[in-house]
Design a protein around this motif. Structure first.
Motif, mmCIF file in Angstrom:
data_model
loop_
_atom_site.group_PDB
_atom_site.id
_atom_site.type_symbol
_atom_site.label_atom_id
_atom_site.label_comp_id
_atom_site.label_asym_id
_atom_site.label_seq_id
_atom_site.Cartn_x
_atom_site.Cartn_y
_atom_site.Cartn_z
ATOM 1 N N ARG A 253 0.681 -1.118 -0.114
ATOM 2 C CA ARG A 253 -0.112 -0.041 -0.127
ATOM 3 C C ARG A 253 0.957 1.223 0.114
ATOM 4 O O ARG A 253 0.557 2.214 -0.657
ATOM 5 N N LYS A 254 2.144 1.255 0.822
ATOM 6 C CA LYS A 254 2.713 2.314 0.809
ATOM 7 C C LYS A 254 3.354 2.585 -0.419
ATOM 8 O O LYS A 254 3.772 3.751 -0.858
ATOM 9 N N TRP A 255 4.035 1.644 -1.188
ATOM 10 C CA TRP A 255 4.369 1.879 -2.381
ATOM 11 C C TRP A 255 3.522 2.419 -3.543
ATOM 12 O O TRP A 255 3.887 3.058 -4.331
ATOM 13 N N ARG A 256 2.273 1.737 -3.160
ATOM 14 C CA ARG A 256 1.355 2.316 -4.298
ATOM 15 C C ARG A 256 1.055 3.810 -4.278
ATOM 16 O O ARG A 256 0.714 4.556 -4.983
ATOM 17 N N ASP A 257 0.999 4.107 -2.903
ATOM 18 C CA ASP A 257 0.807 5.585 -2.322
ATOM 19 C C ASP A 257 1.879 6.557 -3.040
ATOM 20 O O ASP A 257 1.840 7.655 -2.874
ATOM 21 N N VAL A 258 3.050 6.057 -3.172
ATOM 22 C CA VAL A 258 4.229 7.025 -3.600
ATOM 23 C C VAL A 258 4.098 7.325 -4.856
ATOM 24 O O VAL A 258 3.680 6.482 -5.716
ATOM 25 N N ARG A 259 3.989 8.646 -5.126
ATOM 26 C CA ARG A 259 3.560 9.185 -6.607
ATOM 27 C C ARG A 259 4.709 9.087 -7.247
ATOM 28 O O ARG A 259 5.584 9.796 -6.733
ATOM 29 N N VAL A 260 4.596 8.743 -8.828
ATOM 30 C CA VAL A 260 5.763 8.762 -9.331
ATOM 31 C C VAL A 260 6.111 10.037 -9.896
ATOM 32 O O VAL A 260 5.213 10.921 -10.537
ATOM 33 N N ASP A 261 7.163 10.466 -9.611
ATOM 34 C CA ASP A 261 7.561 12.157 -9.978
ATOM 35 C C ASP A 261 8.992 12.040 -10.530
ATOM 36 O O ASP A 261 10.152 11.464 -10.170
ATOM 37 N N VAL A 262 9.023 12.491 -11.800
ATOM 38 C CA VAL A 262 10.386 12.412 -12.616
ATOM 39 C C VAL A 262 11.125 13.584 -12.192
ATOM 40 O O VAL A 262 12.417 13.281 -12.454
ATOM 41 N N GLU A 263 10.920 14.179 -11.124
ATOM 42 C CA GLU A 263 11.815 15.316 -10.538
ATOM 43 C C GLU A 263 12.872 14.325 -9.468
ATOM 44 O O GLU A 263 13.832 15.126 -8.995
ATOM 45 N N PHE A 323 0.981 6.320 -14.093
ATOM 46 C CA PHE A 323 1.330 5.416 -12.911
ATOM 47 C C PHE A 323 0.280 6.084 -11.708
ATOM 48 O O PHE A 323 0.542 5.795 -10.650
ATOM 49 N N GLU A 324 -0.691 6.948 -11.985
ATOM 50 C CA GLU A 324 -1.566 7.578 -10.978
ATOM 51 C C GLU A 324 -2.188 6.446 -10.243
ATOM 52 O O GLU A 324 -2.354 6.543 -9.003
ATOM 53 N N VAL A 325 -2.649 5.321 -10.761
ATOM 54 C CA VAL A 325 -3.363 4.412 -10.173
ATOM 55 C C VAL A 325 -2.553 3.111 -9.395
ATOM 56 O O VAL A 325 -2.739 3.113 -8.189
ATOM 57 N N THR A 326 -1.432 2.872 -10.106
ATOM 58 C CA THR A 326 -0.523 2.138 -9.408
ATOM 59 C C THR A 326 0.476 2.713 -8.387
ATOM 60 O O THR A 326 1.135 1.899 -7.503
ATOM 61 N N GLY A 327 0.744 3.882 -8.794
ATOM 62 C CA GLY A 327 1.733 4.513 -7.991
ATOM 63 C C GLY A 327 3.180 3.930 -8.372
ATOM 64 O O GLY A 327 3.378 3.200 -9.350
ATOM 65 N N PHE A 328 3.958 4.135 -7.457
ATOM 66 C CA PHE A 328 5.615 3.470 -7.409
ATOM 67 C C PHE A 328 5.415 2.015 -7.526
ATOM 68 O O PHE A 328 6.443 1.428 -8.090
ATOM 69 N N LEU A 329 4.558 1.446 -7.000
ATOM 70 C CA LEU A 329 4.310 -0.012 -6.971
ATOM 71 C C LEU A 329 4.268 -0.596 -8.542
ATOM 72 O O LEU A 329 4.892 -1.399 -8.826
#
Length: 771
Positions: A253-263, A323-329
């Protein structure tokens, strides 16, 4: 032990004699879990003596001392021992024991103390309490000692393979406490950080706990716990194993909550690795990369590819947004697949690039979809409290497979295997990009069948093999069954009526098909008299044989071998024509050639030894003498004509048509008038006589003619073949109707505006009806 004995006990604990100290601490461990005793012990300075014993002794004295401190902490007392200036030395001593001491009883006590030490920070935080010295509890309290003994985690994980279940359980509880403290501690730090620091999703805290988890995984933590979940020690370690399983879900869940950010550097490296692994410089045969290649692509330009990300299966050229739905996962799963299957990934990209755009399988999009399929299958969003509640409801080991899911720990391998299964389904079904959601639904069913129904002890390698070999046709059948169940739950009574209507339609359809078989006509065999029988039949015998063999042929037929019989229904469906033949001609005879006929209105019943669908299921108006399965030796009923003189094959399947010998309605008017009005009407005995016997050449013809005759008489079919055909037609009709209904129609309710009465605003009474 009485509280009055505490001074003497403390005196012996401080004794210089090892035997006295050992006996004293042995008695202490059995009394210190009494809160009243513990309070007096602590107030009398007992913690100082207990700490000294742990720091300076070994053997059983040390083991009893560790056990005494453990029991004191269990009653939530004695925490001051970790808050003094020498607390760091005590923690380092306990860590040292875990790394260097091989004795099981010492290791058990040392790990129990560390479990309490690490977990106390979480319990204090939940109560709102603040430790007197920051960093006295939790993982931070262990960091200085772990820096001195960096092999600490390796030794703890090694104890997960210990034959001592108590030690194994303590080691797993310590790991659980460390993971929970690191994750929750970093989450609290990220929440308390200023907005400018957390503006990128708390990158520093995320990297801290992610690195810690990766460190444990590299030491073999997942494999060790996976083996425990599949072992016979499950019941002894149920609680720590269930907690680890819940922590795994929490991490997902935590990995999914991490938003993918190219920065963020880590995320940028991941996307760059995907691009480089796709071999962007390699071109497919002919240089075709899309349906309409750009001018630069035609000329072999090395400028930026306008489909840099879409060629990998993303929908846009901004992959981070997808990756909005899956996040960093989702990114972790995709990059892990590409890294471990780089050659296969590049080969598939080349194969897809040669196809039209709408036929390509979007690899990246498929990977993200598989991530969510697994996420929902394992109910990752399910709370830990619900898992514990489910464990309390288990009855021994019988239902443990429903709660303990070892395959959850094999997330990466399952993702790869499921993604490869999606590619296989895509290819097998000839899917296009417009069918993407349908393919994902099939994969969801595949995961439910293979992963969801896998026993707890089934190895992940077998699951991977099953995912790759599961029949796509069977998947489609399961999908239709589930679709029907979902509609049945939603539309219960409506679906029941539709099914009943479709069965009636199927009965009419099959009835017409069976009658058409009768209209076409069929050949039947006819039993021949034995060779040693002399043809000396008299006229009286001929008449008797005529009545018994349901034949109105002339006596001449009794002396001429006629092994073939052909029967056909008249076009008006009122008469059944038949005749016997010496040989079977190349062409079926016409109706005017058939000399005999039976009026269908005179038929009373049809009897046969053709078996029905099951014993006792024959229609009430039909008499069926079930005598076992028919034995047919030849299926050449509707084939080419046999050579002249060839006898028909022997058949044991028999259909007999009966008619009333003296129908009640044939009574004359004189007979009726001879009775007095007050005299009871005479009940005539109704007798039946066979008028036609047919011996079908195979079971299909037997089913066609038996059920065809019964349905002509408005009776229900009785053979298994016909009933199976009726069920098949009705089920296909139902599935076709269900496929014509959108899935969301069952749940979306009425369309917007349905049932709203139109307004009469602006209308008057000046109107008329056009007739």
């Amino acid at each position: 032990m009485d509280q009055a004995d505490i001074p003497a006990l403390l005196s012996r604990l401080a004794s210089d004699e090892d035997v006295a100290r050992k006996m004293a601490v042995f008695k202490l461990q059995s009394s210190i879990n009494d809160p009243a005793f513990a309070d007096v012990f602590i107030s009398s300075g007992g913690l100082v003596l207990l700490r000294r014993l742990i720091m300076t002794n070994g053997g059983n004295t040390l083991a009893y001392s560790l056990q005494s401190l453990t029991r004191l902490l269990e009653v939530d007392m004695g925490w001051d021992i970790f808050e003094g200036p020498a607390a760091g030395d005590l923690v380092e001593r306990i860590v040292e024991l875990i790394v260097t001491n091989p004795l099981v009883n010492i290791l058990r006590g040392a790990m129990s103390i560390l479990v309490a030490l690490v977990s106390h920070s979480q319990s204090s935080t939940s109560r709102g309490a603040v430790p007197a010295v920051p960093g006295s509890f939790g993982f931070r309290a262990l960091k200085p000692a772990v820096a001195v003994y960096p092999q600490f985690f390796e030794h703890v994980i090694a104890q997960l393979r210990s034959a001592d279940h108590a030690l194994c359980g303590n080691a797993l509880m310590l790991i659980n406490a460390l993971i929970r403290d690191v994750v929750s501690g970093d989450a609290a730090a990220a929440a308390a950080a200023p907005t400018t620091t957390a503006g990128r999703g708390g990158s520093s805290s995320t990297e801290d706990w992610s690195k810690f988890i990766k460190r444990l995984q590299d030491l073999g933590l997942i494999k060790a716990v996976y083996d425990l979940l599949q072992s016979s020690a499950l019941q002894d370690l149920a609680h720590p194993l269930l907690e680890f399983q819940s922590l795994t879900k929490m991490l997902l869940r935590k990995w999914r909550d991490v938003r993918v950010d190219v920065e963020r550097a880590e995320h940028r490296r991941g996307l760059k690795g995907l691009h480089l692994a796709s071999a962007p410089d390699r071109q497919p045969p002919g240089g075709v990369t899309s349906d309409e290649p750009t001018e630069g692509a035609r000329k072999g330009s090395r400028r930026h590819n306008p489909e840099k990300w879409r060629r990998l299966g993303f929908e846009t050229e901004s992959p981070a947004q997808e990756f909005e739905v899956t996040g960093f996962l989702g990114m972790m799963d995709l990059t892990d697949y590409v890294r471990k299957n780089e050659d296969r990934f590049q080969k598939m990209l080349l194969e897809q690039s040669t196809k039209p755009l709408h036929q390509r399988c979007p690899i990246a999009r498929a990977s993200l979809a598989v991530t969510m399929v697994l996420y929902e299958h394992f109910e990752v969003d399910k709370s830990e409290a619900e898992d514990l509640k489910g464990f309390q409801g288990l009855d021994g080991t019988k239902n443990s497979d429903k709660l303990f899911r070892p395959l959850l720990l094999q997330w990466s391998r399952l993702h790869t295997a499921t993604l490869l299964a999606l590619f296989r389904v895509w290819k097998a079904t000839g899917a296009e990009q417009a069918d993407f959601d349908k393919v994902v639904e099939l994969v969801r069913i595949l995961v439910d069948q293979v992963v969801g129904q896998a026993p707890r002890t089934k190895d992940v390698a077998e699951v991977e093999e099953d995912l790759q070999e599961y029949d796509c046709g069977r998947l489609r059948e399961l999908q239709m069954d589930l679709l029907e169940l979902s509609f049945e739950d939603q539309w219960g009574q409506h679906l029941f009526r539709v099914r009943d209507e479709l069965r009636q339609e199927a009965l009419q359809f099959v009835k017409e098909q069976r009658i058409r078989c009768l209209l076409q006509g069929s050949w039947f065999s006819k039993p021949m008299p034995r060779r040693d029988t002399q043809p000396t039949t008299t006229a009286a015998t001929a008449t008797a044989t005529h009545n018994r063999d349901d034949s109105s042929s002339s006596a001449r037929r009794l002396y001429t071998p006629t092994p073939w019989r052909f029967a056909r229904l008249s076009h008006n469906r009122r008469f059944l024509h038949y005749d016997d033949f010496e040989t079977r001609p190349p062409q079926d005879p016409a109706l005017d050639v058939l000399a005999e006929k039976v009026d269908l209105t005179t038929i009373s019943s049809v009897v046969s030894n053709v078996t029905g669908p099951s014993e006792g299921t024959a229609a009430p108006d039909a008499r069926s003498a079930a005598s076992g399965n028919s034995t047919i030796n030849n299926n050449n009923n509707k084939g080419h004509a046999l050579p002249a003189g060839t006898a028909p094959p022997t058949s044991t399947t028999k259909i007999t048509v009966f008619s009333y010998a003296h129908p009640p309605e044939t009574a004359t008017a004189a007979d009726a008038g001879a009775q007095s009005p007050n005299q009871p009407r005479e009940v005539r005995e109704v007798r039946e006589a066979p008028v036609l016997t047919l011996f079908p050449l195979d079971h299909s013809v037997a089913s066609e003619w038996l059920d065809g005759l019964l349905m002509l008489l408005n009776q229900a079919p009785i053979t298994a073949e016909t009933n199976k055909l009726v069920g098949l037609v009705s089920e296909y009709g139902l599935k076709i109707r269900l496929l014509n209904v959108r899935v969301d129609a069952a749940y979306a309710g009425p369309p917007l505006g349905a049932g709203v009465v139109p307004s009469r605003e602006g209308l008057d009474e000046d109107y008329y009806y056009e007739v």
